[in-house]
Design an enzyme around this catalytic site. Structure first.
Site, PDB file in Angstrom:
ATOM      1  N   LYS A 264       0.846  -1.200   0.000  1.00 35.34           N
ATOM      2  CA  LYS A 264       0.000   0.000   0.000  1.00 35.34           C
ATOM      3  C   LYS A 264       0.877   1.243   0.000  1.00 35.34           C
ATOM      4  O   LYS A 264       1.588   1.506   0.962  1.00 35.34           O
ATOM      5  CB  LYS A 264      -0.904   0.015   1.234  1.00 35.34           C
ATOM      6  N   ASP A 269      -2.557  10.802   2.376  1.00 31.09           N
ATOM      7  CA  ASP A 269      -3.948  10.432   2.643  1.00 31.09           C
ATOM      8  C   ASP A 269      -4.669  11.589   3.311  1.00 31.09           C
ATOM      9  O   ASP A 269      -4.555  11.808   4.511  1.00 31.09           O
ATOM     10  CB  ASP A 269      -3.986   9.184   3.548  1.00 31.09           C
ATOM     11  N   LYS A 276      -9.998  13.944   6.480  1.00 29.68           N
ATOM     12  CA  LYS A 276      -9.477  13.845   7.846  1.00 29.68           C
ATOM     13  C   LYS A 276      -9.510  15.251   8.467  1.00 29.68           C
ATOM     14  O   LYS A 276      -8.909  16.174   7.928  1.00 29.68           O
ATOM     15  CB  LYS A 276      -8.031  13.326   7.827  1.00 29.68           C
ATOM     16  N   ASP A 287       1.675   7.148   4.934  1.00 33.58           N
ATOM     17  CA  ASP A 287       0.715   6.083   4.636  1.00 33.58           C
ATOM     18  C   ASP A 287       1.204   5.191   3.494  1.00 33.58           C
ATOM     19  O   ASP A 287       0.480   4.342   2.995  1.00 33.58           O
ATOM     20  CB  ASP A 287      -0.655   6.702   4.306  1.00 33.58           C
ATOM     21  N   ASP A 347     -11.965   7.261   3.305  1.00 34.05           N
ATOM     22  CA  ASP A 347     -10.710   7.191   4.067  1.00 34.05           C
ATOM     23  C   ASP A 347     -10.264   5.736   4.253  1.00 34.05           C
ATOM     24  O   ASP A 347      -9.168   5.473   4.740  1.00 34.05           O
ATOM     25  CB  ASP A 347     -10.882   7.895   5.422  1.00 34.05           C
ATOM     26  N   GLU A 349      -9.188   3.791   1.988  1.00 28.78           N
ATOM     27  CA  GLU A 349      -8.735   3.728   0.590  1.00 28.78           C
ATOM     28  C   GLU A 349      -7.659   2.675   0.351  1.00 28.78           C
ATOM     29  O   GLU A 349      -7.522   2.165  -0.744  1.00 28.78           O
ATOM     30  CB  GLU A 349      -8.240   5.110   0.138  1.00 28.78           C
ATOM     31  N   ARG A 351      -7.308  -0.409   1.236  1.00 29.08           N
ATOM     32  CA  ARG A 351      -7.781  -1.737   0.826  1.00 29.08           C
ATOM     33  C   ARG A 351      -8.228  -1.735  -0.637  1.00 29.08           C
ATOM     34  O   ARG A 351      -8.176  -2.762  -1.309  1.00 29.08           O
ATOM     35  CB  ARG A 351      -8.908  -2.183   1.776  1.00 29.08           C
TER      36      ARG A 351
HETATM   37 ZN   LIG Z   1      -7.252   6.587   4.708  1.00 30.63          ZN
END
Ligand SMILES: [Zn+2]
Length: 509
Positions: A264, A269, A276, A287, A347, A349, A351
Protein backbone atom coordinates in the site's frame (compact mmCIF):
# COMPACT_ATOMS: atom_id res chain seq x y z
CA UNK A 1 23.81 4.82 -0.16
CA UNK A 2 25.76 6.17 2.74
CA UNK A 3 25.23 3.71 5.51
CA UNK A 4 28.10 2.31 7.56
CA UNK A 5 29.86 -0.64 6.03
CA UNK A 6 30.81 -3.59 8.19
CA UNK A 7 34.43 -4.62 8.64
CA UNK A 8 34.63 -8.05 10.20
CA UNK A 9 37.26 -8.26 12.95
CA UNK A 10 39.03 -11.59 13.37
CA UNK A 11 41.77 -10.51 15.74
CA UNK A 12 40.35 -8.65 18.72
CA UNK A 13 43.63 -7.87 20.45
CA UNK A 14 45.03 -6.02 17.45
CA UNK A 15 41.68 -4.27 16.86
CA UNK A 16 41.79 -3.10 20.48
CA UNK A 17 45.37 -1.87 20.39
CA UNK A 18 45.63 1.87 20.87
CA UNK A 19 47.13 2.26 17.40
CA UNK A 20 44.22 0.58 15.59
CA UNK A 21 42.22 2.75 13.16
CA UNK A 22 39.00 2.76 15.22
CA UNK A 23 38.06 6.08 16.82
CA UNK A 24 35.84 4.70 19.59
CA UNK A 25 34.83 1.40 21.13
CA UNK A 26 31.09 0.81 21.56
CA UNK A 27 30.30 -1.98 24.01
CA UNK A 28 26.83 -3.53 24.30
CA UNK A 29 26.04 -5.98 27.10
CA UNK A 30 23.47 -6.54 29.83
CA UNK A 31 25.71 -4.74 32.37
CA UNK A 32 29.40 -4.26 33.25
CA UNK A 33 29.72 -7.77 34.62
CA UNK A 34 28.49 -9.32 31.38
CA UNK A 35 31.39 -7.85 29.39
CA UNK A 36 33.80 -10.64 28.45
CA UNK A 37 36.86 -8.68 27.31
CA UNK A 38 38.98 -8.23 30.49
CA UNK A 39 40.57 -4.90 29.51
CA UNK A 40 37.18 -3.38 28.72
CA UNK A 41 35.63 -4.78 31.86
CA UNK A 42 38.44 -3.27 33.94
CA UNK A 43 37.83 0.11 32.30
CA UNK A 44 34.09 -0.12 33.00
CA UNK A 45 34.69 -1.09 36.62
CA UNK A 46 37.03 1.85 37.06
CA UNK A 47 34.46 4.22 35.58
CA UNK A 48 31.75 2.76 37.79
CA UNK A 49 33.68 4.18 40.80
CA UNK A 50 32.81 7.70 39.67
CA UNK A 51 29.54 7.20 37.80
CA UNK A 52 26.65 5.19 39.22
CA UNK A 53 24.70 5.46 35.98
CA UNK A 54 26.93 2.95 34.25
CA UNK A 55 24.47 0.06 34.15
CA UNK A 56 21.39 2.12 33.42
CA UNK A 57 22.30 4.71 30.75
CA UNK A 58 24.27 4.89 27.52
CA UNK A 59 27.48 6.72 28.50
CA UNK A 60 30.67 7.90 26.85
CA UNK A 61 33.89 8.16 28.83
CA UNK A 62 37.56 8.48 28.07
CA UNK A 63 40.05 5.65 28.31
CA UNK A 64 43.69 5.88 27.27
CA UNK A 65 44.05 2.20 26.45
CA UNK A 66 41.49 1.77 23.69
CA UNK A 67 41.59 3.00 20.10
CA UNK A 68 40.08 6.48 19.83
CA UNK A 69 40.60 6.86 23.60
CA UNK A 70 36.88 6.61 24.31
CA UNK A 71 34.39 3.93 25.25
CA UNK A 72 30.64 4.13 24.75
CA UNK A 73 28.94 1.65 27.03
CA UNK A 74 25.35 0.73 26.14
CA UNK A 75 23.79 -1.51 28.81
CA UNK A 76 20.71 -3.45 27.74
CA UNK A 77 19.62 -4.14 31.32
CA UNK A 78 18.11 -7.43 32.37
CA UNK A 79 17.67 -10.05 29.62
CA UNK A 80 16.47 -13.12 31.48
CA UNK A 81 12.75 -12.44 31.80
CA UNK A 82 10.38 -14.24 29.44
CA UNK A 83 9.38 -10.96 27.81
CA UNK A 84 12.92 -9.81 27.03
CA UNK A 85 13.89 -10.17 23.39
CA UNK A 86 16.59 -9.01 21.00
CA UNK A 87 15.04 -5.54 20.77
CA UNK A 88 16.91 -4.86 24.03
CA UNK A 89 20.07 -4.87 21.92
CA UNK A 90 18.52 -3.06 18.96
CA UNK A 91 17.05 -0.28 21.09
CA UNK A 92 20.14 0.45 23.13
CA UNK A 93 22.27 0.46 19.95
CA UNK A 94 19.81 2.94 18.44
CA UNK A 95 20.50 5.25 21.43
CA UNK A 96 24.25 4.66 21.30
CA UNK A 97 24.29 5.64 17.61
CA UNK A 98 22.91 9.08 18.40
CA UNK A 99 25.43 9.63 21.15
CA UNK A 100 28.30 8.41 18.95
CA UNK A 101 27.29 10.60 16.01
CA UNK A 102 27.00 13.72 18.16
CA UNK A 103 30.33 12.95 19.81
CA UNK A 104 32.00 12.98 16.40
CA UNK A 105 32.66 9.26 16.13
CA UNK A 106 33.21 8.10 12.54
CA UNK A 107 34.61 4.56 12.76
CA UNK A 108 33.65 2.68 15.90
CA UNK A 109 34.67 -0.80 16.87
CA UNK A 110 31.62 -2.56 18.29
CA UNK A 111 31.76 -5.34 20.88
CA UNK A 112 28.64 -7.26 21.83
CA UNK A 113 28.19 -9.69 24.72
CA UNK A 114 24.89 -11.56 24.58
CA UNK A 115 23.61 -14.45 26.70
CA UNK A 116 23.85 -17.90 25.18
CA UNK A 117 20.14 -18.06 24.46
CA UNK A 118 18.26 -18.75 21.21
CA UNK A 119 16.37 -15.46 21.61
CA UNK A 120 19.61 -13.50 21.32
CA UNK A 121 21.30 -15.45 18.55
CA UNK A 122 21.12 -12.40 16.29
CA UNK A 123 22.24 -9.93 18.96
CA UNK A 124 25.30 -8.73 17.03
CA UNK A 125 23.19 -8.18 13.93
CA UNK A 126 20.53 -6.42 15.99
CA UNK A 127 23.18 -4.06 17.36
CA UNK A 128 24.34 -3.22 13.83
CA UNK A 129 20.75 -2.65 12.67
CA UNK A 130 19.98 -0.60 15.79
CA UNK A 131 23.04 1.58 15.11
CA UNK A 132 22.04 2.13 11.48
CA UNK A 133 18.46 2.91 12.51
CA UNK A 134 19.78 5.52 14.92
CA UNK A 135 22.16 6.99 12.35
CA UNK A 136 19.70 7.31 9.45
CA UNK A 137 18.63 10.85 8.66
CA UNK A 138 15.64 11.84 6.50
CA UNK A 139 16.12 12.18 2.75
CA UNK A 140 15.01 15.83 2.83
CA UNK A 141 17.71 16.58 5.40
CA UNK A 142 20.34 14.78 3.33
CA UNK A 143 19.31 16.74 0.24
CA UNK A 144 19.37 20.12 1.99
CA UNK A 145 22.41 19.68 4.24
CA UNK A 146 25.77 17.95 4.10
CA UNK A 147 25.11 14.20 4.13
CA UNK A 148 28.58 13.34 5.43
CA UNK A 149 28.04 15.60 8.44
CA UNK A 150 24.51 14.35 9.06
CA UNK A 151 25.50 10.69 8.86
CA UNK A 152 29.13 10.77 9.97
CA UNK A 153 29.70 7.08 10.70
CA UNK A 154 31.07 5.32 7.63
CA UNK A 155 32.42 2.04 8.95
CA UNK A 156 31.66 -0.26 11.85
CA UNK A 157 34.02 -2.97 13.08
CA UNK A 158 32.12 -6.06 14.21
CA UNK A 159 33.78 -8.95 15.94
CA UNK A 160 33.83 -12.39 14.35
CA UNK A 161 31.15 -13.69 12.09
CA UNK A 162 27.94 -11.76 12.52
CA UNK A 163 25.68 -14.29 14.22
CA UNK A 164 23.91 -16.67 11.87
CA UNK A 165 24.26 -14.41 8.82
CA UNK A 166 27.17 -12.96 6.86
CA UNK A 167 28.20 -9.32 6.85
CA UNK A 168 27.05 -9.22 3.23
CA UNK A 169 23.57 -10.41 4.26
CA UNK A 170 23.41 -7.82 6.99
CA UNK A 171 24.48 -4.96 4.76
CA UNK A 172 21.94 -6.07 2.14
CA UNK A 173 19.29 -5.91 4.87
CA UNK A 174 20.38 -2.41 5.83
CA UNK A 175 20.40 -1.29 2.19
CA UNK A 176 16.80 -2.50 2.01
CA UNK A 177 15.79 -0.85 5.28
CA UNK A 178 17.33 2.40 4.12
CA UNK A 179 15.26 2.36 0.94
CA UNK A 180 12.16 1.63 3.01
CA UNK A 181 12.86 4.45 5.48
CA UNK A 182 13.46 6.93 2.65
CA UNK A 183 10.30 5.96 0.80
CA UNK A 184 8.12 5.96 3.90
CA UNK A 185 9.60 9.02 5.57
CA UNK A 186 9.82 11.55 2.77
CA UNK A 187 7.33 14.41 2.50
CA UNK A 188 4.40 14.17 0.07
CA UNK A 189 5.65 16.37 -2.78
CA UNK A 190 9.12 14.85 -3.15
CA UNK A 191 7.61 11.38 -2.70
CA UNK A 192 4.37 11.78 -4.66
CA UNK A 193 3.59 8.69 -6.80
CA UNK A 194 5.90 9.64 -9.71
CA UNK A 195 8.75 10.36 -7.27
CA UNK A 196 8.08 7.10 -5.45
CA UNK A 197 8.31 5.19 -8.74
CA UNK A 198 11.47 7.05 -9.80
CA UNK A 199 13.12 6.26 -6.46
CA UNK A 200 12.33 2.54 -6.89
CA UNK A 201 13.63 2.52 -10.48
CA UNK A 202 16.85 4.23 -9.40
CA UNK A 203 17.37 2.10 -6.28
CA UNK A 204 17.07 -1.09 -8.34
CA UNK A 205 18.74 0.09 -11.57
CA UNK A 206 21.11 -2.44 -13.10
CA UNK A 207 20.20 -5.05 -10.49
CA UNK A 208 18.68 -8.52 -10.70
CA UNK A 209 15.27 -7.03 -9.86
CA UNK A 210 13.22 -6.05 -12.90
CA UNK A 211 11.07 -2.94 -12.40
CA UNK A 212 8.05 -1.95 -14.50
CA UNK A 213 5.99 1.19 -13.95
CA UNK A 214 2.52 1.94 -15.29
CA UNK A 215 1.94 5.69 -15.56
CA UNK A 216 -0.78 5.77 -18.23
CA UNK A 217 -3.84 6.97 -16.31
CA UNK A 218 -6.30 5.45 -18.82
CA UNK A 219 -4.58 2.07 -18.46
CA UNK A 220 -4.83 2.34 -14.67
CA UNK A 221 -8.50 3.29 -14.94
CA UNK A 222 -9.19 0.19 -17.07
CA UNK A 223 -7.00 -2.33 -15.25
CA UNK A 224 -7.10 -1.09 -11.64
CA UNK A 225 -10.62 0.30 -11.21
CA UNK A 226 -10.70 0.42 -7.40
CA UNK A 227 -7.19 1.86 -7.22
CA UNK A 228 -8.14 4.43 -9.81
CA UNK A 229 -11.23 5.50 -7.87
CA UNK A 230 -8.87 6.59 -5.10
CA UNK A 231 -6.58 8.23 -7.67
CA UNK A 232 -9.39 10.12 -9.46
CA UNK A 233 -9.10 13.40 -7.58
CA UNK A 234 -5.34 13.53 -8.07
CA UNK A 235 -5.34 12.94 -11.83
CA UNK A 236 -5.79 16.64 -12.64
CA UNK A 237 -2.51 17.42 -10.89
CA UNK A 238 0.13 15.80 -13.09
CA UNK A 239 2.80 15.58 -10.39
CA UNK A 240 0.37 13.65 -8.14
CA UNK A 241 -0.79 11.09 -10.73
CA UNK A 242 -0.92 7.45 -9.67
CA UNK A 243 1.63 4.80 -10.52
CA UNK A 244 1.67 1.02 -10.30
CA UNK A 245 5.15 -0.36 -9.78
CA UNK A 246 5.89 -4.05 -10.38
CA UNK A 247 9.20 -5.55 -9.25
CA UNK A 248 10.27 -9.10 -10.05
CA UNK A 249 13.17 -11.16 -8.77
CA UNK A 250 13.87 -14.78 -9.60
CA UNK A 251 16.85 -16.45 -7.95
CA UNK A 252 18.89 -19.24 -9.45
CA UNK A 253 18.25 -22.89 -8.72
CA UNK A 254 15.02 -24.73 -8.03
CA UNK A 255 12.46 -22.34 -6.52
CA UNK A 256 11.60 -23.18 -2.92
CA UNK A 257 9.63 -20.06 -2.03
CA UNK A 258 7.49 -18.01 -4.37
CA UNK A 259 6.21 -14.81 -2.77
CA UNK A 260 3.69 -12.30 -4.10
CA UNK A 261 3.74 -9.03 -2.17
CA UNK A 262 1.22 -6.21 -2.50
CA UNK A 263 2.27 -2.87 -0.99
CA UNK A 264 0.00 0.00 0.00
CA UNK A 265 1.63 3.20 -1.22
CA UNK A 266 -0.71 6.04 -0.29
CA UNK A 267 1.76 8.89 -0.75
CA UNK A 268 -0.65 11.22 0.99
CA UNK A 269 -3.95 10.43 2.64
CA UNK A 270 -6.24 13.42 3.05
CA UNK A 271 -9.04 10.92 3.70
CA UNK A 272 -10.56 12.04 0.39
CA UNK A 273 -14.14 13.35 0.47
CA UNK A 274 -14.39 11.81 3.96
CA UNK A 275 -11.73 14.33 4.85
CA UNK A 276 -9.48 13.85 7.85
CA UNK A 277 -10.33 16.72 10.21
CA UNK A 278 -9.41 17.91 13.69
CA UNK A 279 -5.68 17.56 13.04
CA UNK A 280 -5.79 13.90 11.98
CA UNK A 281 -4.13 14.54 8.61
CA UNK A 282 -0.60 15.41 9.75
CA UNK A 283 1.72 12.45 9.33
CA UNK A 284 -0.33 10.94 6.49
CA UNK A 285 2.63 11.19 4.12
CA UNK A 286 3.73 8.02 5.92
CA UNK A 287 0.71 6.08 4.64
CA UNK A 288 3.09 4.57 2.08
CA UNK A 289 4.98 2.56 4.71
CA UNK A 290 3.75 -0.83 3.48
CA UNK A 291 4.88 -0.13 -0.07
CA UNK A 292 8.15 1.17 1.35
CA UNK A 293 8.76 -2.11 3.19
CA UNK A 294 7.99 -4.09 0.03
CA UNK A 295 10.37 -1.98 -2.07
CA UNK A 296 13.02 -2.27 0.63
CA UNK A 297 12.70 -6.05 0.61
CA UNK A 298 13.27 -6.01 -3.16
CA UNK A 299 16.37 -3.88 -2.62
CA UNK A 300 17.67 -6.49 -0.19
CA UNK A 301 17.09 -9.19 -2.82
CA UNK A 302 18.90 -7.08 -5.39
CA UNK A 303 21.94 -6.79 -3.12
CA UNK A 304 21.93 -10.38 -1.92
CA UNK A 305 20.72 -12.29 -5.00
CA UNK A 306 19.67 -15.35 -3.00
CA UNK A 307 19.02 -18.66 -4.72
CA UNK A 308 15.81 -20.65 -4.64
CA UNK A 309 13.39 -17.77 -4.17
CA UNK A 310 11.10 -15.88 -6.50
CA UNK A 311 9.41 -12.65 -5.43
CA UNK A 312 6.91 -10.58 -7.37
CA UNK A 313 6.05 -7.31 -5.65
CA UNK A 314 3.53 -4.76 -6.79
CA UNK A 315 2.93 -1.35 -5.31
CA UNK A 316 -0.04 0.92 -5.81
CA UNK A 317 1.37 4.43 -5.37
CA UNK A 318 -1.61 6.76 -5.11
CA UNK A 319 -2.40 10.07 -3.51
CA UNK A 320 -5.82 10.11 -1.84
CA UNK A 321 -6.71 13.70 -2.66
CA UNK A 322 -9.90 15.66 -2.30
CA UNK A 323 -11.32 17.64 -5.23
CA UNK A 324 -14.15 18.04 -7.72
CA UNK A 325 -13.61 14.53 -9.09
CA UNK A 326 -13.11 12.82 -5.72
CA UNK A 327 -14.86 9.49 -5.29
CA UNK A 328 -17.47 9.45 -2.54
CA UNK A 329 -19.16 7.00 -0.21
CA UNK A 330 -22.11 5.08 -1.79
CA UNK A 331 -20.42 4.72 -5.18
CA UNK A 332 -20.38 1.16 -6.51
CA UNK A 333 -17.21 0.29 -8.39
CA UNK A 334 -16.43 -3.08 -9.95
CA UNK A 335 -13.00 -4.37 -8.92
CA UNK A 336 -10.46 -5.90 -11.29
CA UNK A 337 -11.75 -9.28 -10.11
CA UNK A 338 -15.32 -8.36 -11.09
CA UNK A 339 -16.66 -7.78 -7.57
CA UNK A 340 -19.07 -4.84 -7.17
CA UNK A 341 -17.73 -2.85 -4.25
CA UNK A 342 -19.84 -0.27 -2.46
CA UNK A 343 -17.67 2.46 -1.01
CA UNK A 344 -18.40 2.88 2.68
CA UNK A 345 -15.91 5.63 3.45
CA UNK A 346 -13.25 7.21 1.24
CA UNK A 347 -10.71 7.19 4.07
CA UNK A 348 -10.68 3.37 3.84
CA UNK A 349 -8.73 3.73 0.59
CA UNK A 350 -5.75 1.45 1.20
CA UNK A 351 -7.78 -1.74 0.83
CA UNK A 352 -9.11 -0.46 -2.54
CA UNK A 353 -5.59 0.10 -3.84
CA UNK A 354 -4.39 -3.27 -2.55
CA UNK A 355 -7.36 -5.18 -3.93
CA UNK A 356 -6.66 -4.65 -7.64
CA UNK A 357 -2.93 -5.10 -7.05
CA UNK A 358 -3.63 -8.47 -5.39
CA UNK A 359 -5.83 -9.47 -8.34
CA UNK A 360 -3.04 -8.71 -10.78
CA UNK A 361 -0.67 -10.78 -8.63
CA UNK A 362 -3.17 -13.68 -8.67
CA UNK A 363 -3.13 -13.46 -12.48
CA UNK A 364 0.68 -13.56 -12.46
CA UNK A 365 0.65 -16.55 -10.09
CA UNK A 366 -1.59 -18.74 -12.28
CA UNK A 367 0.26 -22.12 -12.54
CA UNK A 368 2.54 -21.25 -9.57
CA UNK A 369 1.73 -23.92 -6.98
CA UNK A 370 4.25 -22.49 -4.52
CA UNK A 371 2.68 -19.03 -4.50
CA UNK A 372 2.25 -17.35 -1.11
CA UNK A 373 0.48 -14.00 -0.94
CA UNK A 374 1.05 -11.03 1.34
CA UNK A 375 -0.29 -7.51 1.58
CA UNK A 376 1.80 -5.04 3.55
CA UNK A 377 0.13 -1.84 4.65
CA UNK A 378 -0.35 0.89 7.21
CA UNK A 379 -3.97 -0.15 7.02
CA UNK A 380 -5.85 0.52 10.24
CA UNK A 381 -5.58 2.58 13.39
CA UNK A 382 -7.18 -0.46 14.98
CA UNK A 383 -4.00 -2.51 14.50
CA UNK A 384 -2.09 0.08 16.51
CA UNK A 385 -4.81 0.16 19.14
CA UNK A 386 -5.09 -3.63 19.39
CA UNK A 387 -1.42 -4.66 19.42
CA UNK A 388 0.40 -1.41 20.18
CA UNK A 389 3.84 -1.12 18.58
CA UNK A 390 3.67 -4.57 16.96
CA UNK A 391 2.86 -5.61 13.42
CA UNK A 392 -0.48 -7.43 13.16
CA UNK A 393 -0.71 -10.51 10.94
CA UNK A 394 -4.05 -11.82 9.69
CA UNK A 395 -3.95 -15.03 7.65
CA UNK A 396 -6.45 -16.96 5.58
CA UNK A 397 -7.27 -20.63 6.12
CA UNK A 398 -4.61 -21.96 3.74
CA UNK A 399 -1.91 -19.85 5.38
CA UNK A 400 -3.10 -21.01 8.79
CA UNK A 401 -2.75 -24.68 7.91
CA UNK A 402 0.82 -23.91 6.82
CA UNK A 403 1.60 -21.95 10.02
CA UNK A 404 2.60 -19.02 7.77
CA UNK A 405 1.96 -16.22 10.24
CA UNK A 406 3.34 -18.18 13.17
CA UNK A 407 6.63 -18.74 11.34
CA UNK A 408 6.78 -15.11 10.24
CA UNK A 409 6.19 -13.93 13.77
CA UNK A 410 8.84 -16.31 15.11
CA UNK A 411 11.34 -14.93 12.59
CA UNK A 412 10.37 -11.38 13.55
CA UNK A 413 11.07 -12.13 17.21
CA UNK A 414 14.66 -13.06 16.36
CA UNK A 415 15.21 -9.95 14.22
CA UNK A 416 13.78 -7.19 16.43
CA UNK A 417 10.78 -6.94 14.07
CA UNK A 418 8.04 -8.64 16.07
CA UNK A 419 4.43 -9.29 15.07
CA UNK A 420 1.29 -10.65 16.67
CA UNK A 421 -1.00 -13.11 14.94
CA UNK A 422 -4.71 -12.33 14.69
CA UNK A 423 -7.44 -14.71 13.50
CA UNK A 424 -9.73 -14.13 10.57
CA UNK A 425 -13.31 -14.96 11.70
CA UNK A 426 -16.84 -15.26 10.34
CA UNK A 427 -17.80 -11.90 11.85
CA UNK A 428 -15.22 -10.24 9.60
CA UNK A 429 -16.98 -11.58 6.50
CA UNK A 430 -20.42 -10.66 7.88
CA UNK A 431 -19.19 -7.13 8.45
CA UNK A 432 -18.52 -6.47 4.74
CA UNK A 433 -21.50 -8.39 3.34
CA UNK A 434 -23.75 -6.67 0.79
CA UNK A 435 -26.93 -5.15 2.24
CA UNK A 436 -28.84 -5.19 -1.07
CA UNK A 437 -28.51 -6.76 -4.53
CA UNK A 438 -26.99 -3.51 -5.80
CA UNK A 439 -23.48 -4.57 -4.79
CA UNK A 440 -21.46 -7.59 -3.67
CA UNK A 441 -19.34 -6.11 -0.91
CA UNK A 442 -19.02 -3.11 1.41
CA UNK A 443 -15.58 -1.51 1.78
CA UNK A 444 -15.95 -0.24 5.33
CA UNK A 445 -18.14 1.22 8.04
CA UNK A 446 -18.19 4.88 9.02
CA UNK A 447 -16.49 4.94 12.38
CA UNK A 448 -12.76 5.16 12.96
CA UNK A 449 -11.27 1.67 12.78
CA UNK A 450 -9.74 2.21 16.21
CA UNK A 451 -13.23 2.23 17.75
CA UNK A 452 -14.62 -0.53 15.53
CA UNK A 453 -14.65 -4.07 16.90
CA UNK A 454 -12.32 -6.28 14.82
CA UNK A 455 -11.22 -3.14 12.97
CA UNK A 456 -7.96 -4.64 11.69
CA UNK A 457 -9.31 -8.12 10.97
CA UNK A 458 -12.41 -7.37 8.88
CA UNK A 459 -10.51 -5.42 6.17
CA UNK A 460 -8.63 -8.64 5.43
CA UNK A 461 -11.98 -10.33 4.68
CA UNK A 462 -12.71 -7.46 2.31
CA UNK A 463 -9.32 -7.89 0.62
CA UNK A 464 -9.91 -11.59 0.01
CA UNK A 465 -13.36 -11.14 -1.53
CA UNK A 466 -12.68 -7.98 -3.56
CA UNK A 467 -9.45 -9.35 -5.05
CA UNK A 468 -10.77 -12.84 -5.74
CA UNK A 469 -8.22 -14.44 -3.41
CA UNK A 470 -11.12 -16.27 -1.72
CA UNK A 471 -11.65 -18.17 -5.00
CA UNK A 472 -8.05 -19.44 -5.07
CA UNK A 473 -6.17 -21.94 -2.93
CA UNK A 474 -3.28 -19.53 -2.25
CA UNK A 475 -1.97 -18.95 1.25
CA UNK A 476 -2.47 -15.28 2.12
CA UNK A 477 -1.25 -13.24 5.06
CA UNK A 478 -2.13 -9.61 5.54
CA UNK A 479 0.55 -7.58 7.33
CA UNK A 480 -0.72 -4.42 9.05
CA UNK A 481 2.13 -2.15 10.15
CA UNK A 482 0.01 0.79 11.33
CA UNK A 483 1.31 0.30 14.87
CA UNK A 484 4.90 -0.55 14.00
CA UNK A 485 5.77 1.53 10.93
CA UNK A 486 7.31 4.49 12.74
CA UNK A 487 9.23 4.85 15.98
CA UNK A 488 7.10 5.57 19.00
CA UNK A 489 3.88 5.46 16.97
CA UNK A 490 4.56 9.10 16.04
CA UNK A 491 3.37 9.28 12.44
CA UNK A 492 4.35 12.89 11.97
CA UNK A 493 7.89 12.89 13.37
CA UNK A 494 8.92 9.34 14.28
CA UNK A 495 11.62 7.68 12.18
CA UNK A 496 10.26 5.01 9.82
CA UNK A 497 11.19 1.50 10.96
CA UNK A 498 10.79 -0.56 7.76
CA UNK A 499 8.53 -2.81 9.85
CA UNK A 500 7.97 -6.22 8.33
CA UNK A 501 11.17 -6.25 6.30
CA UNK A 502 13.38 -8.12 8.76
CA UNK A 503 10.54 -10.50 9.58
CA UNK A 504 10.28 -11.44 5.88
CA UNK A 505 14.05 -11.56 5.50
CA UNK A 506 14.49 -13.74 8.58
CA UNK A 507 11.80 -16.11 7.40
CA UNK A 508 12.68 -16.44 3.73
CA UNK A 509 16.29 -15.35 3.09
ZN1 LIG B 1 -7.25 6.59 4.71
Amino acid sequence: MAFPKITVIDDLSSALSASAKWDAVIVVAADCNAVSEPAIQAALNAHQQIDARINSEVLLFSNEQVPGKRIIFAPTGQLSRYYDDVRRFFDVANQAAKLAASAGVKQPLVLVDAPDDERFKNAVSAVYLGLTQGLWQPLEARMALDESELEPITEIGLLGSTDSVSAKWLMAAEAGKRVARDLCGTEPERMAPPGFADYCVEALAGSAVKVEVISDQRQLERQYPLLFAVARASEAVERHQARVITMTYEGKGPIEHSLYLAGKGITYDTGGADLKVNGHMAGMSRDKGGAATVAGFMKMLAQLQPEGIKVVAEIGAVRNSIGADAFVADEIITSRAGVRVRIGNTDAEGRLVLSDVLTHLIELAENDDKAEFFSVATLTGHAARAVGPYTALVENGVARTKDSAKMLSAAGDLWADPAEVSRSRREDFDFVRPRTKADDLLSSNNAASAVTARGHQFPMAFLQISSGLDKTSHAYTHVDIAGSGVEGGDWQHGKPTAAGLMMLAGRYL
